[in-house]
Write an enzyme that holds these catalytic residues in place. Structure first.
Site, PDB file in Angstrom:
ATOM      1  N   CYS A 204       0.930  -1.683  -0.329  1.00 31.21           N
ATOM      2  CA  CYS A 204       0.174   0.003  -0.473  1.00 31.21           C
ATOM      3  C   CYS A 204       1.201   1.696   0.075  1.00 31.21           C
ATOM      4  O   CYS A 204      -0.080   1.548  -0.330  1.00 31.21           O
ATOM      5  CB  CYS A 204      -0.534  -0.128   1.205  1.00 31.21           C
ATOM      6  SG  CYS A 204      -0.364   0.624   3.061  1.00 31.21           S
ATOM      7  N   CYS A 217       3.261  -3.867   7.934  1.00 25.43           N
ATOM      8  CA  CYS A 217       2.769  -2.107   8.109  1.00 25.43           C
ATOM      9  C   CYS A 217       1.451  -1.998   8.481  1.00 25.43           C
ATOM     10  O   CYS A 217       0.761  -3.006   8.850  1.00 25.43           O
ATOM     11  CB  CYS A 217       1.975  -2.443   5.983  1.00 25.43           C
ATOM     12  SG  CYS A 217       1.422  -0.918   5.489  1.00 25.43           S
ATOM     13  N   ASP A 338      25.598   3.046 -14.347  1.00 27.99           N
ATOM     14  CA  ASP A 338      25.595   4.074 -13.518  1.00 27.99           C
ATOM     15  C   ASP A 338      26.192   4.284 -12.142  1.00 27.99           C
ATOM     16  O   ASP A 338      25.864   3.295 -11.448  1.00 27.99           O
ATOM     17  CB  ASP A 338      24.057   4.361 -13.095  1.00 27.99           C
ATOM     18  CG  ASP A 338      23.526   5.545 -12.226  1.00 27.99           C
ATOM     19  OD1 ASP A 338      24.063   6.078 -11.357  1.00 27.99           O
ATOM     20  OD2 ASP A 338      21.910   5.834 -12.197  1.00 27.99           O
TER      21      ASP A 338
END
EC number: 6.3.5.13
Length: 412
Positions: A204, A217, A338
């Protein structure tokens, strides 16, 4: 199994033969193992070849950001207790390399296959695996890999409804979220040192709470599942609560975690933990990783670390100061071009070690070490770096192509 009935059509046989010929030509020309180019040619001739080769095998797929090559090797050793194994032991982990590896052994009963994270869903579709091991997901190759949440979503969609038994790390929220679409999951408490890719809930987006080793969570209730296998010190705890000693020649906590997941996979195929863990002791080095080689009267231990999570685990297993450390970083195609990930690595953990820096991007690394207040010297190459260190052990940590360069130079 394959000995009884031949699943290969004439077209597939031609594809296998052509692939092997191209691979042999590539090796003869000194261009590496030839497995990738051979596999590409074979798949061009028969796009269904991977599925055909996998038909006669009980397949295990292993995917993760870190530890897949080692875990693949540990599982392969464990399953040899139950029958012949074919595996992509050299780490060619995209469809062409996998096809090449399976084409090389028609007598195997088990296929133990390392799969690049981005290709997992497709390879799972083609090979109809009996088991899939998911170890971890963290940032890696920032220029080519989507963010970890997108990879987890790719896994979640690709594994939904899969008949495979999924052996998944209960300590990595991204892996748990990806695996929980599968109807049959075995949870393993393998630990997670690197947490910086898992502070927000993959379900979420809420903030993840992390009391002790637990996580949940607070907003949607997504939480760490209860593991049935776990790593406890130097032992694997199985679902019955029995503790089995881990016998490894490979160093570090991360490899004990890999052994724990491997024991859980072996059990899916009926190999008991004691047998599986004893067989894992055979593994001394994996594609050159952890090898100790003599070079210029020094003992160089070669360690591969490709991304922040891998560097963190590697720092935890090197000998204490004042053991010298040579760091080598490249940014070629296979590494990811990178290098901003260097800023995610906590180099203060090297305080007290004399450090030498080499590789294509040694100046990027030097700037990062300067900011971390480390004492280091920039050297032209591994020869010069080694000469600066006293006789004895040297820890050499390199990312992917830098590691291959080092192996060629020091004769491993």
């Amino acid at each position: 199994m394959s000995g009884n009935s031949d699943p290969l059509t004439p077209r597939a046989k031609l594809a296998v033969t052509a692939g092997k010929a191209v691979a042999a030509a590539s090796r003869a020309a000194g261009r590496g193992s030839g497995s990738v180019i051979g596999g590409k040619v074979a798949l061009r001739l028969d796009p269904d070849l991977l599925a055909r080769l996998a038909q006669s095998l009980d397949v295990v797929l292993v995917s993760a950001t870190n530890g897949k090559t080692t875990t693949t090797r540990l599982i392969a050793e464990a399953l040899r207790a139950a029958g012949p194994v074919v595996s992509n032991a050299l780490g060619a982990n995209m469809p062409a390399g996998i096809t090449s590896a399976l084409a090389g052994n028609s007598d195997a009963r088990y296929g133990v296959i390392e799969v690049d994270e981005k290709y997992l869903a497709g390879v799972a579709r083609d090979t109809d695996p009996k088991c899939i091991a998911l170890l971890n997901l963290s940032r890696d190759q920032l220029d080519r890999a989507a963010e970890t949440r997108m990879l987890a979503e790719n896994w979640r969609e690709g594994l939904a409804g899969s008949k495979a038994v999924v052996v998944a790390n209960a300590d990595d929220p991204l892996v748990v979220w990806a695996a929980s679409s599968s109807p049959n999951v075995i949870w393993v408490a393998a630990g997670q040192m690197w947490k910086d890719d898992a502070w927000s809930c993959p379900s979420c987006g809420g903030v993840m709470q992390r009391p002790g080793d637990d996580w949940f969570c607070g907003e949607c209730g997504f939480r760490r599942p209860t593991p049935s296998w776990s790593l406890s010190g130097d032992h694997v705890l199985d679902p019955h609560g029995s503790a089995w000693p881990i016998h490894l020649q490979l160093p570090g906590r991360a490899n004990k975690a890999n052994a724990t997941s491997s024991a859980a996979v072996a059990a899916v195929f009926g190999v008991p933990p004691q047998v599986a863990l004893e067989r894992m002791y055979q593994v001394q080095a994996v594609a050159g990783r952890y090898d100790v080689v003599q070079f210029k009267d020094r003992d160089l231990r070669l360690l591969l670390a490709k991304n922040p999570a891998g560097w963190l685990e590697t720092f935890s297993l090197i000998d204490p100061p004042p053991t010298p450390v040579i760091l080598s970083v490249n940014a070629r195609g296979a590494d990811g071009t990178d290098t901003s990930w260097l800023w995610d690595v906590d180099y203060t953990r090297l305080t007290g070690h004399p450090i030498c820096v080499i590789g294509d991007r040694k100046l990027d690394l030097a700037v990062r070490l300067e900011v971390a207040n480390q004492h280091f010297q920039v050297c032209d190459d591994v020869d010069q770096a080694v000469q600066m260190c006293p006789p004895g052990r040297i820890e050499v940590i390199a990312n992917y192509t830098a590691f291959q360069d080092l192996r060629r130079r020091v004769g491993n």
